[in-house]
Design a protein around this motif. Structure first.
Motif, short mmCIF file in Angstrom:
data_model
loop_
_atom_site.label_atom_id
_atom_site.label_comp_id
_atom_site.label_asym_id
_atom_site.label_seq_id
_atom_site.Cartn_x
_atom_site.Cartn_y
_atom_site.Cartn_z
N ASN A 23 0.80 -1.21 0.00
CA ASN A 23 0.00 0.00 0.00
C ASN A 23 0.84 1.27 0.00
N ALA A 24 2.01 1.24 0.68
CA ALA A 24 2.75 2.47 0.95
C ALA A 24 3.18 3.24 -0.31
N PRO A 25 3.81 2.61 -1.32
CA PRO A 25 4.24 3.41 -2.48
C PRO A 25 3.08 4.06 -3.23
N VAL A 26 1.99 3.32 -3.41
CA VAL A 26 0.87 3.90 -4.15
C VAL A 26 0.20 5.00 -3.33
N TRP A 27 0.16 4.82 -2.00
CA TRP A 27 -0.46 5.85 -1.16
C TRP A 27 0.36 7.13 -1.21
N GLN A 28 1.70 7.00 -1.26
CA GLN A 28 2.57 8.17 -1.33
C GLN A 28 2.38 8.91 -2.64
N THR A 29 2.27 8.17 -3.74
CA THR A 29 2.25 8.81 -5.05
C THR A 29 0.87 9.28 -5.48
N VAL A 30 -0.17 8.80 -4.85
CA VAL A 30 -1.51 9.19 -5.30
C VAL A 30 -1.77 10.67 -5.03
N THR A 31 -1.02 11.28 -4.11
CA THR A 31 -1.22 12.70 -3.81
C THR A 31 -0.99 13.55 -5.05
N THR A 32 -0.09 13.13 -5.93
CA THR A 32 0.20 13.92 -7.13
C THR A 32 -1.00 13.99 -8.07
N GLU A 33 -1.95 13.07 -7.90
CA GLU A 33 -3.14 13.08 -8.75
C GLU A 33 -4.29 13.86 -8.12
N LEU A 34 -4.12 14.27 -6.86
CA LEU A 34 -5.23 14.91 -6.14
C LEU A 34 -5.13 16.42 -6.11
N VAL A 35 -3.92 16.96 -6.26
CA VAL A 35 -3.73 18.42 -6.22
C VAL A 35 -2.82 18.82 -7.37
#
Length: 553
Positions: free
Chosen positions: A133-145
């Motif tokens: 879960n950790a890598p995808v959770w870290q990188t998903v922020t770039t798609e939200l803002v």
């Protein structure tokens, strides 16, 4: 919910609170706070339950191993999966998997049907889910803002972790004392379920495939290669390891300082950690207001200097009340340094390889913490606690010199969107199988004698980009009979990998290519030629024996 940051309200000057104006980020951030609190509650309850179920100190100690070992084993594979698989679906899988594991553990505990080894096994399964879960959770922020708001969003993610660190153990301890660890596990399962619901409501835009799909092994190699030929990334990795190696002494020896040196109880230890968490939250507020006054490199240097003082104080101070403000300032420094590392990595990496690079960053960070804890702990056992902490302070002071060979570079103005400007080559005789190869691409330039030195310097930067994006070899050659005639070449394993190179080339890379091409003086543009190995020729780099070639004629 909004499908992308592009649909959110526009912003001109960002602040720490700007990411909260994006509804999807706000929902996922709140879900992460709840989930992180559940995880810290789980950690406390799991260790306590094992302590009650066994008299073996080894089994209790293995709880930390069961939590951290999956991260070491799966961090990089998880990063590759996060880049190859739809991130929303991967998050749904991991959150659902961890919810089921937590519910099962809670149910068995409430029924008194769990053993110490059983808790270890379930903890290991939760660790597997967390590692994926950790890598995808870290990188998903770039798609939200939007990209200009990303540093604030990453800072808020750090606040989420520190709020959970301060609240989770306390809440978990109360539930354990008055009820049962089983209820803590059930609540942790509910926290994962809540995150599942939030992610499920995210209507992420479908991504169209660009170029042939990567396989898992190739994706891992591509991630490692990207870091190898990206100075801005491996600079962060070196600095991260050095900082984590030194900072591990505070995390690993703080409890020893409280118990052995000061002769105080675990309650004091908890209070010191609360001061640390409060400092981290305060650091986020300070970063939001005055973060523009220091660049990322300066923030890391300042934070490292603070930790020099932290270790000196832990080694020399004998009155606990002086350590409260020390922990508070250390919390500010911790958040400042960690958000600087994480933001720098994510701002320098295009989307296609983002999770893989972030997973390597996380692996290096965890390796620094783990190895440092062992080294400083062993040193404290063989010398003294004070000597170990003073040695750590010396290490962190020396590590500041790494800023000279490995400066952290700002990535806020980079445009890492795909350039998509290379035309597909003309192919005679039908389509080429993506697995055919190897492929050699040659680009011929005519360069004036006066520009040869400047051309060579610009071409060296372009060569590094070719290697970073998939080439096995690359270089620039001069015609000995006509020094103004220069050929750039790069060698790629397969036709499919070369097609992926087309889509990996960013607008920033295009600017580097333009600097090289400006030296070309020919009547037309540089001549580009693609060479493909004959079918059924051995796809190896070693010279082919002459008799084998004769047999194929």
């Amino acid at each position: 919910m909004s499908t992308s940051a592009a649909t959110a309200p526009p912003t001109t000057a960002g602040t720490l609170w700007t990411p909260f104006t994006y509804s999807l980020f706000r929902a996922i951030w709140l879900a992460s706070v709840v989930s992180n609190i559940g995880t810290w509650m789980q950690n406390v309850a799991g260790v306590w339950l094992v302590t009650m179920l066994t008299t073996s100190a080894l089994v209790v100690a293995l709880m930390q191993t069961a939590t951290s070992l999956p991260a070491f084993l799966l961090s990089m594979p998880a990063g590759a999966m996060a880049d190859l698989i739809d991130r929303r679906r991967l998050l749904l899988f991991t959150q659902g998997f961890m919810a089921v594991v937590a519910f099962l553990l809670g149910t068995l505990t409430l029924m008194d049907q769990i053993s110490a080894l059983g808790v270890l096994a379930f903890t290991f399964l939760l660790g597997i889910g967390g590692a994926i879960n950790a890598p995808v959770w870290q990188t998903v922020t770039t798609e939200l803002v939007p990209r200009p708001i990303l540093p604030f969003a990453i800072t808020l993610n750090g606040v989420s972790n520190n709020i959970a660190r301060a609240v989770g153990p306390a809440v978990g301890g109360v539930i354990i004392a008055y009820y049962s660890p089983g209820w803590v596990f059930v609540l942790n399962g509910l926290s994962f379920l809540g995150t599942f619901v939030v992610v499920y409501s995210w209507r992420r835009s479908e991504e169209t495939a660009s170029g042939p799909a990567e396989n898992f092994t190739g994706a891992l190699r591509a991630g490692l290669r990207y870091v190898q030929y990206s100075p801005a990334i491996y600079a962060v990795l070196f600095r991260t390891f050095a900082f984590a190696f030194g900072a591990s002494a505070m995390w690993g020896l703080l409890s020893v300082v409280v118990a052995r040196k000061l002769g105080l109880s675990s309650g004091t230890y908890g209070v010191l950690l609360s001061w640390l968490g409060a400092g981290a939250v305060t650091g986020a507020l300070l970063m939001g207001r005055a973060g523009h006054l220091l660049n990322f490199n300066q923030r890391v240097l300042l934070g490292t200097l603070v930790f020099v003082g932290t270790n000196l104080c832990l080694g020399l101070v004998t009155v606990v009340y002086w350590l409260y403000p020390v922990m508070f300032v250390s919390g500010i420094a911790w958040l400042m340094v960690m958000t600087s590392f994480s933001t720098t990595v994510q701002l320098h990496v295009p989307k296609w390889v983002q999770a893989r690079v972030v997973s390597m960053y996380m692996l290096v960070f965890q390796a620094g913490l783990s190895l440092g804890s062992i080294v400083w702990g062993e040193l404290a056992d063989h010398t003294s606690l004070e000597v170990a902490l003073l040695a750590t302070a010396g290490w962190m002071l020396l590590s500041m010199l790494l800023a000279i060979p490995f400066p952290m570079r700002s990535g806020e103005g980079l445009d890492l969107s795909p350039a998509e400007h290379w035309p597909d080559p003309t192919v005679q005789g039908g389509p080429i199988d993506p697995d055919d190869g190897p492929v050699v691409v040659m680009i011929e330039y005519e360069v004036a004698a006066a520009d040869l030195q400047a051309f060579r310097q610009a071409a060296a930067r372009l060569t590094r980009l070719r290697l970073r994006d998939g080439s096995l070899r690359a270089g620039v050659y001069t015609d000995v009979a006509n020094p103004s005639r220069i050929t750039e070449f790069f060698y790629v394993a397969t036709w499919g990998e070369h097609q992926r190179q087309h889509h990996r080339f960013t607008r920033e890379d295009q600017a580097v290519e333009a600097q090289v091409r400006q030296f070309h003086t020919g009547p037309a543009g540089p001549r580009v030629t693609h060479f493909l190995a004959f079918p059924k020729m051995p796809n190896v780099e070693a010279p082919t024996p002459l008799e084998t070639l004769d047999g194929q004629q």
